[in-house]
Design an enzyme around this catalytic site. Structure first.
Site, mmCIF file in Angstrom:
data_model
loop_
_atom_site.group_PDB
_atom_site.id
_atom_site.type_symbol
_atom_site.label_atom_id
_atom_site.label_comp_id
_atom_site.label_asym_id
_atom_site.label_seq_id
_atom_site.Cartn_x
_atom_site.Cartn_y
_atom_site.Cartn_z
ATOM 1 N N HIS A 1 -5.681 3.510 -1.361
ATOM 2 C CA HIS A 1 -6.983 3.895 -0.814
ATOM 3 C C HIS A 1 -7.300 5.316 -1.271
ATOM 4 C CE1 HIS A 1 -9.557 4.215 3.158
ATOM 5 N NE2 HIS A 1 -10.241 4.546 2.082
ATOM 6 N N ASN B 1 0.856 -1.187 0.000
ATOM 7 C CA ASN B 1 0.000 0.000 0.000
ATOM 8 C C ASN B 1 0.897 1.244 0.000
ATOM 9 O OD1 ASN B 1 -1.391 2.276 1.100
ATOM 10 N ND2 ASN B 1 -3.050 0.931 1.747
ATOM 11 N N HIS C 1 -3.485 -4.382 8.001
ATOM 12 C CA HIS C 1 -3.545 -3.211 8.872
ATOM 13 C C HIS C 1 -2.589 -3.346 10.045
ATOM 14 C CE1 HIS C 1 -4.892 0.541 10.550
ATOM 15 N NE2 HIS C 1 -5.515 0.750 9.406
ATOM 16 N N GLY C 2 -1.678 -2.397 10.115
ATOM 17 C CA GLY C 2 -0.768 -2.295 11.257
ATOM 18 C C GLY C 2 0.354 -3.311 11.266
ATOM 19 N N GLU D 1 -8.783 0.374 -2.594
ATOM 20 C CA GLU D 1 -9.576 0.430 -1.360
ATOM 21 C C GLU D 1 -10.485 1.639 -1.445
ATOM 22 O OE1 GLU D 1 -6.119 -1.263 1.660
ATOM 23 O OE2 GLU D 1 -6.964 0.715 1.966
ATOM 24 N N ARG E 1 -9.374 8.092 -0.627
ATOM 25 C CA ARG E 1 -10.294 8.538 0.432
ATOM 26 C C ARG E 1 -11.195 9.649 -0.078
ATOM 27 N NH1 ARG E 1 -10.174 7.894 5.894
ATOM 28 N NH2 ARG E 1 -8.875 6.194 6.568
ATOM 29 N N THR F 1 -6.875 6.604 10.433
ATOM 30 C CA THR F 1 -6.742 5.473 9.515
ATOM 31 C C THR F 1 -8.019 4.652 9.643
ATOM 32 O OG1 THR F 1 -5.374 3.547 8.946
ATOM 33 C CG2 THR F 1 -5.500 4.124 11.290
ATOM 34 N N THR F 2 -8.108 3.570 8.870
ATOM 35 C CA THR F 2 -9.330 2.761 8.898
ATOM 36 C C THR F 2 -9.368 1.993 10.216
ATOM 37 O OG1 THR F 2 -9.020 2.561 6.529
ATOM 38 C CG2 THR F 2 -10.692 1.155 7.514
ATOM 39 N N GLY G 1 1.278 -1.303 4.346
ATOM 40 C CA GLY G 1 1.639 0.007 3.830
ATOM 41 C C GLY G 1 2.461 0.866 4.752
ATOM 42 N N HIS G 2 1.835 1.374 5.817
ATOM 43 C CA HIS G 2 2.424 2.424 6.637
ATOM 44 C C HIS G 2 3.820 2.061 7.131
ATOM 45 C CE1 HIS G 2 2.779 4.768 10.490
ATOM 46 N NE2 HIS G 2 2.560 5.715 9.612
ATOM 47 N N ARG H 1 3.449 18.892 1.543
ATOM 48 C CA ARG H 1 3.989 20.105 0.950
ATOM 49 C C ARG H 1 3.269 20.536 -0.323
ATOM 50 N NH1 ARG H 1 9.203 21.404 2.884
ATOM 51 N NH2 ARG H 1 9.172 23.116 1.395
ATOM 52 N N GLU I 1 -11.050 -9.374 3.865
ATOM 53 C CA GLU I 1 -9.749 -8.988 4.418
ATOM 54 C C GLU I 1 -9.956 -8.773 5.912
ATOM 55 O OE1 GLU I 1 -7.174 -6.444 2.228
ATOM 56 O OE2 GLU I 1 -6.318 -5.558 4.047
ATOM 57 N N ARG J 1 -6.985 12.879 1.134
ATOM 58 C CA ARG J 1 -5.890 13.369 1.976
ATOM 59 C C ARG J 1 -4.523 12.852 1.520
ATOM 60 N NH1 ARG J 1 -7.145 10.132 7.545
ATOM 61 N NH2 ARG J 1 -9.195 11.032 7.227
ATOM 62 N N HIS J 2 -4.504 11.742 0.786
ATOM 63 C CA HIS J 2 -3.209 11.276 0.250
ATOM 64 C C HIS J 2 -3.329 10.940 -1.240
ATOM 65 C CE1 HIS J 2 -5.070 7.556 1.645
ATOM 66 N NE2 HIS J 2 -4.642 7.673 2.889
ATOM 67 N N ASP K 1 -0.100 4.493 -0.067
ATOM 68 C CA ASP K 1 -0.820 5.721 0.321
ATOM 69 C C ASP K 1 0.089 6.759 0.969
ATOM 70 O OD1 ASP K 1 -3.126 4.401 -0.393
ATOM 71 O OD2 ASP K 1 -3.900 4.173 1.639
ATOM 72 N N HIS K 2 0.977 6.277 1.848
ATOM 73 C CA HIS K 2 1.704 7.253 2.662
ATOM 74 C C HIS K 2 2.907 7.873 1.956
ATOM 75 C CE1 HIS K 2 -1.252 6.896 5.607
ATOM 76 N NE2 HIS K 2 -1.079 5.596 5.714
HETATM 77 N N1 PXP Z 1 -5.811 -3.170 4.378
HETATM 78 C C1 PXP Z 1 -6.764 -2.229 4.444
HETATM 79 C C2 PXP Z 1 -8.155 -2.619 4.076
HETATM 80 C C3 PXP Z 1 -6.472 -0.910 4.817
HETATM 81 O O1 PXP Z 1 -7.453 0.010 4.890
HETATM 82 C C4 PXP Z 1 -5.132 -0.566 5.092
HETATM 83 C C5 PXP Z 1 -4.776 0.839 5.423
HETATM 84 O O2 PXP Z 1 -5.043 1.649 4.335
HETATM 85 C C6 PXP Z 1 -4.154 -1.572 4.991
HETATM 86 C C7 PXP Z 1 -4.525 -2.882 4.659
HETATM 87 C C8 PXP Z 1 -2.719 -1.292 5.258
HETATM 88 O O3 PXP Z 1 -2.525 -0.929 6.580
HETATM 89 P P1 PXP Z 1 -1.130 -0.349 7.049
HETATM 90 O O4 PXP Z 1 -0.904 0.913 6.267
HETATM 91 O O5 PXP Z 1 -1.314 -0.126 8.497
HETATM 92 O O6 PXP Z 1 -0.087 -1.381 6.729
#
Ligand code: PXP
Length: 252
Positions: free
Chosen positions: A46, A10, A200-201, A76, A48, A106-107, A222-223, A21, A157, A52-53, A12-13
């Site tokens: 994702h 992912n 996630h996480g 997403e 959104r 976050t979600t 992702g993050h 910026r 998921e 935001r990203h 996104d970040h």
């Molecule tokens: N899966 C889903 C459905 C998510 O919404 C996210 C966060 O956008 C992720 C996975 C990835 O999570 P993380 O960025 O914490 O790794």
């Protein structure tokens, strides 16, 4: 013990840093290419509602880049008509429907599929008809898993955020209980014919027990990877994560 676990990265970040910026860089599409070349199986983004990203233009460019390379885009999105129109325009390989609240960072939780069947099922149907594989992002709750299977979605998921927090924060018995719930959820979903993803996480410390769940076919991360990229570069971070996933699967 089955197949290799697919890794969706992912990005996104990368866009979050760009938006801090309002510049044109760093470009999430460039990051997606690096991730693929380092061993990611696909790319997750994702879009959104508040943009935001990731932007609409990012999705168009990601979709084009991935189509050209024959690699999957996992979009997403919230369950809204605006997002449905965008998904139907790009027809990504996969769509993951997620809950979205503007004030959240976050979600934070999973979709309430049990309470929202009549709202969610038509989205699953339209997206599936357009050729996207539809996934529902839910907690590993038997009611939600059962409800997900009734929408016609092919994939669930499972939200791993609370488990990862508990493990990282040293709440061992809570983490163990949550891992059991994730394992049982994965078994239930697979028995209902659903493909099981998780995300996630997840970081280097938390990935192994999740990747070792036999029913898990794909992880979306992702993050942590984007954060780690600051220190090691994204390619090295993706390779390290890939290696840990494979090791966990081989040793389970
Ligand atoms: N899966 C889903 C459905 C998510 O919404 C996210 C966060 O956008 C992720 C996975 C990835 O999570 P993380 O960025 O914490 O790794």
């Amino acid at each position: 013990m089955s197949r290799r676990v697919r890794l969706g990265v992912n990005i996104d970040h990368v866009a979050t840093v760009r938006e801090a910026r309002g510049t044109a860089y760093p470009d999430p599409v460039r990051a997606a290419i690096v991730a693929l070349e380092a061993g990611a199986d696909g790319v997750t983004a994702h879009l959104r509602e508040d943009r935001r990203h990731i932007s609409d233009d990012d999705i168009a460019r990601l979709a084009a880049m991935l189509r050209e390379r024959g690699r999957p885009l996992n979009l997403e999105m919230a369950v809204t008509s605006e997002m449905l129109d965008i998904a139907l325009k790009h027809r990504p390989h996969a769509v993951c429907l997620v809950p979205e609240r503007r004030e959240e960072r976050t979600t934070e939780g999973g979709l309430d599929v049990a309470g929202g069947h009549n709202w969610i099922a038509p989205f699953v149907e339209k997206l599936s008809q357009a050729g996207s594989r539809v996934s529902l992002f839910i907690g590993a709750d038997p009611l939600q898993i059962e409800a997900a299977s009734r929408t016609g979605a092919q994939v669930v998921e499972l939200h791993t955020g609370a488990f990862c927090d508990a493990l990282r924060e040293g709440r061992a018995s809570e983490a163990e209980a949550m891992l059991t719930t994730l394992r049982e959820g994965a078994q239930q979903a697979a028995a209902l014919g659903l493909e099981v993803h998780a995300g996630h996480g997840i970081d280097y410390e938390t990935v192994a027990p999740i990747a070792a769940i036999p029913e898990v076919a794909e992880l979306n991360i992702g993050h942590f990877l984007v954060g780690e990229a600051i220190f090691t570069g994204l390619a090295a971070a993706v390779r390290e994560m890939r290696q840990r996933i494979d090791a966990a699967r081989a040793g389970a």
